[in-house]
Design a protein around this motif. Sequence first.
Motif, PDB file in Angstrom:
ATOM      1  N   MET A  31       0.856  -1.167   0.000  1.00  0.00           N
ATOM      2  CA  MET A  31       0.000   0.000   0.000  1.00  0.00           C
ATOM      3  C   MET A  31       0.896   1.222   0.000  1.00  0.00           C
ATOM      4  SD  MET A  31      -2.937  -1.424   2.646  1.00  0.00           S
ATOM      5  CE  MET A  31      -3.661   0.147   2.835  1.00  0.00           C
ATOM      6  N   PRO A  32       0.872   1.938  -1.056  1.00  0.00           N
ATOM      7  CA  PRO A  32       1.874   2.998  -1.220  1.00  0.00           C
ATOM      8  C   PRO A  32       1.704   4.226  -0.325  1.00  0.00           C
ATOM      9  CG  PRO A  32       0.342   2.993  -3.063  1.00  0.00           C
ATOM     10  CD  PRO A  32       0.018   1.789  -2.209  1.00  0.00           C
ATOM     11  N   TYR A  33       0.476   4.581   0.076  1.00  0.00           N
ATOM     12  CA  TYR A  33       0.293   5.849   0.772  1.00  0.00           C
ATOM     13  C   TYR A  33      -0.060   5.713   2.247  1.00  0.00           C
ATOM     14  CZ  TYR A  33       0.316   7.426  -4.021  1.00  0.00           C
ATOM     15  OH  TYR A  33       0.674   7.635  -5.308  1.00  0.00           O
ATOM     16  N   GLN A  34      -0.505   4.553   2.666  1.00  0.00           N
ATOM     17  CA  GLN A  34      -0.863   4.336   4.062  1.00  0.00           C
ATOM     18  C   GLN A  34      -0.801   2.844   4.363  1.00  0.00           C
ATOM     19  OE1 GLN A  34      -4.714   6.071   4.262  1.00  0.00           O
ATOM     20  NE2 GLN A  34      -5.727   4.467   3.140  1.00  0.00           N
ATOM     21  N   ASN A  35      -0.807   2.521   5.647  1.00  0.00           N
ATOM     22  CA  ASN A  35      -0.816   1.103   5.999  1.00  0.00           C
ATOM     23  C   ASN A  35      -2.249   0.677   6.336  1.00  0.00           C
ATOM     24  OD1 ASN A  35      -1.366   1.636   8.787  1.00  0.00           O
ATOM     25  ND2 ASN A  35       0.821   1.924   9.174  1.00  0.00           N
ATOM     26  N   GLY A  36      -2.426  -0.598   6.617  1.00  0.00           N
ATOM     27  CA  GLY A  36      -3.752  -1.132   6.894  1.00  0.00           C
ATOM     28  C   GLY A  36      -4.412  -0.511   8.104  1.00  0.00           C
ATOM     29  N   PHE A  37      -3.632  -0.193   9.124  1.00  0.00           N
ATOM     30  CA  PHE A  37      -4.188   0.430  10.325  1.00  0.00           C
ATOM     31  C   PHE A  37      -4.730   1.822  10.018  1.00  0.00           C
ATOM     32  CE2 PHE A  37      -0.856  -2.465  11.950  1.00  0.00           C
ATOM     33  CZ  PHE A  37      -1.691  -3.367  12.590  1.00  0.00           C
ATOM     34  N   GLU A  38      -3.992   2.577   9.236  1.00  0.00           N
ATOM     35  CA  GLU A  38      -4.451   3.915   8.855  1.00  0.00           C
ATOM     36  C   GLU A  38      -5.719   3.824   8.020  1.00  0.00           C
ATOM     37  OE1 GLU A  38      -0.877   5.143   6.931  1.00  0.00           O
ATOM     38  OE2 GLU A  38      -0.030   6.011   8.758  1.00  0.00           O
ATOM     39  N   LEU A  39      -5.786   2.830   7.155  1.00  0.00           N
ATOM     40  CA  LEU A  39      -6.976   2.627   6.342  1.00  0.00           C
ATOM     41  C   LEU A  39      -8.185   2.305   7.221  1.00  0.00           C
ATOM     42  CD1 LEU A  39      -8.311   2.291   3.547  1.00  0.00           C
ATOM     43  CD2 LEU A  39      -7.604  -0.100   3.624  1.00  0.00           C
ATOM     44  N   LEU A  40      -8.018   1.428   8.196  1.00  0.00           N
ATOM     45  CA  LEU A  40      -9.124   1.064   9.077  1.00  0.00           C
ATOM     46  C   LEU A  40      -9.621   2.248   9.903  1.00  0.00           C
ATOM     47  CD1 LEU A  40      -8.058  -2.467  10.332  1.00  0.00           C
ATOM     48  CD2 LEU A  40      -9.952  -1.895   8.803  1.00  0.00           C
ATOM     49  N   LYS A  41      -8.721   3.153  10.248  1.00  0.00           N
ATOM     50  CA  LYS A  41      -9.121   4.328  11.033  1.00  0.00           C
ATOM     51  C   LYS A  41     -10.036   5.266  10.253  1.00  0.00           C
ATOM     52  CE  LYS A  41      -5.161   4.434  14.134  1.00  0.00           C
ATOM     53  NZ  LYS A  41      -3.947   5.166  14.530  1.00  0.00           N
ATOM     54  N   LEU A  42     -10.061   5.133   8.931  1.00  0.00           N
ATOM     55  CA  LEU A  42     -10.921   5.973   8.104  1.00  0.00           C
ATOM     56  C   LEU A  42     -12.393   5.573   8.213  1.00  0.00           C
ATOM     57  CD1 LEU A  42      -8.745   6.237   4.874  1.00  0.00           C
ATOM     58  CD2 LEU A  42      -9.007   7.942   6.688  1.00  0.00           C
ATOM     59  N   PHE A  43     -12.655   4.365   8.704  1.00  0.00           N
ATOM     60  CA  PHE A  43     -14.027   3.878   8.831  1.00  0.00           C
ATOM     61  C   PHE A  43     -14.592   4.261  10.191  1.00  0.00           C
ATOM     62  CE2 PHE A  43     -12.170   1.168   5.644  1.00  0.00           C
ATOM     63  CZ  PHE A  43     -13.192   0.974   4.729  1.00  0.00           C
TER      64      PHE A  43
ATOM     65  N   LYS B 291      -1.045  -5.003  17.639  1.00  0.00           N
ATOM     66  CA  LYS B 291      -1.902  -3.912  17.178  1.00  0.00           C
ATOM     67  C   LYS B 291      -3.070  -4.471  16.350  1.00  0.00           C
ATOM     68  CE  LYS B 291      -1.533   0.715  15.251  1.00  0.00           C
ATOM     69  NZ  LYS B 291      -0.636   1.717  14.690  1.00  0.00           N
ATOM     70  N   ALA B 292      -2.806  -5.492  15.557  1.00  0.00           N
ATOM     71  CA  ALA B 292      -3.865  -6.116  14.757  1.00  0.00           C
ATOM     72  C   ALA B 292      -4.912  -6.762  15.655  1.00  0.00           C
ATOM     73  CB  ALA B 292      -3.257  -7.153  13.809  1.00  0.00           C
ATOM     74  N   ILE B 293      -4.466  -7.380  16.737  1.00  0.00           N
ATOM     75  CA  ILE B 293      -5.402  -7.986  17.685  1.00  0.00           C
ATOM     76  C   ILE B 293      -6.270  -6.905  18.307  1.00  0.00           C
ATOM     77  CG2 ILE B 293      -5.560  -9.157  19.924  1.00  0.00           C
ATOM     78  CD1 ILE B 293      -3.105 -10.818  19.026  1.00  0.00           C
ATOM     79  N   LYS B 294      -5.688  -5.780  18.620  1.00  0.00           N
ATOM     80  CA  LYS B 294      -6.464  -4.683  19.204  1.00  0.00           C
ATOM     81  C   LYS B 294      -7.496  -4.142  18.210  1.00  0.00           C
ATOM     82  CE  LYS B 294      -3.084  -3.292  22.617  1.00  0.00           C
ATOM     83  NZ  LYS B 294      -2.244  -2.226  23.136  1.00  0.00           N
ATOM     84  N   PHE B 295      -7.223  -4.263  16.933  1.00  0.00           N
ATOM     85  CA  PHE B 295      -8.182  -3.863  15.905  1.00  0.00           C
ATOM     86  C   PHE B 295      -9.194  -4.975  15.637  1.00  0.00           C
ATOM     87  CE2 PHE B 295      -5.498  -0.291  14.848  1.00  0.00           C
ATOM     88  CZ  PHE B 295      -6.351   0.607  14.234  1.00  0.00           C
ATOM     89  N   ASN B 296      -9.086  -6.048  16.428  1.00  0.00           N
ATOM     90  CA  ASN B 296      -9.996  -7.182  16.309  1.00  0.00           C
ATOM     91  C   ASN B 296      -9.879  -7.865  14.942  1.00  0.00           C
ATOM     92  OD1 ASN B 296     -11.761  -8.900  17.517  1.00  0.00           O
ATOM     93  ND2 ASN B 296     -13.579  -7.787  16.859  1.00  0.00           N
ATOM     94  N   ALA B 297      -8.661  -7.969  14.453  1.00  0.00           N
ATOM     95  CA  ALA B 297      -8.432  -8.639  13.183  1.00  0.00           C
ATOM     96  C   ALA B 297      -8.821 -10.108  13.301  1.00  0.00           C
ATOM     97  CB  ALA B 297      -6.959  -8.530  12.781  1.00  0.00           C
ATOM     98  N   LEU B 298      -9.359 -10.639  12.234  1.00  0.00           N
ATOM     99  CA  LEU B 298      -9.729 -12.048  12.209  1.00  0.00           C
ATOM    100  C   LEU B 298      -8.482 -12.924  12.264  1.00  0.00           C
ATOM    101  CD1 LEU B 298     -11.882 -14.253  11.833  1.00  0.00           C
ATOM    102  CD2 LEU B 298     -11.565 -13.973   9.380  1.00  0.00           C
ATOM    103  N   ASP B 299      -7.445 -12.508  11.556  1.00  0.00           N
ATOM    104  CA  ASP B 299      -6.201 -13.275  11.561  1.00  0.00           C
ATOM    105  C   ASP B 299      -5.051 -12.362  11.164  1.00  0.00           C
ATOM    106  OD1 ASP B 299      -4.459 -15.432  11.756  1.00  0.00           O
ATOM    107  OD2 ASP B 299      -5.744 -16.766  10.619  1.00  0.00           O
TER     108      ASP B 299
END
Length: 91
Positions: A1-13, A32-40
């Motif tokens: 992801m060239p402009y942001q990471n997955g965590f930054e993307l999730l914060k947009l929701f 950090k992924a666990i704190k975001f309640n990631a499935l895996d």
Amino acid sequence: MPYQNGFELLKLFDKVNFDVIFTTAYEQYALKAIKFNALDYLLKPFGISDLQDALQKYSARKAVKNEQPGVVAPLEMFLQNMKTMQHSIRK
């Protein structure tokens, strides 16, 4: 992801009402992924069995949601996340 990471993307929701499986080469983001309640959390390079396990978790979670709409089994989700984290640590 060239402009942001997955965590930054999730914060947009405002509300994350979908399941997320992180795939990354960096194990330091697992907590950090666990704190975001990631499935895996799949640590690269991952094998087909790792992907199959993640998809089975998705199927199981979807079945729970279908049986009890709006209800997620938090303890089961936490235990699944801990198993994923332990598996990543072994890698």
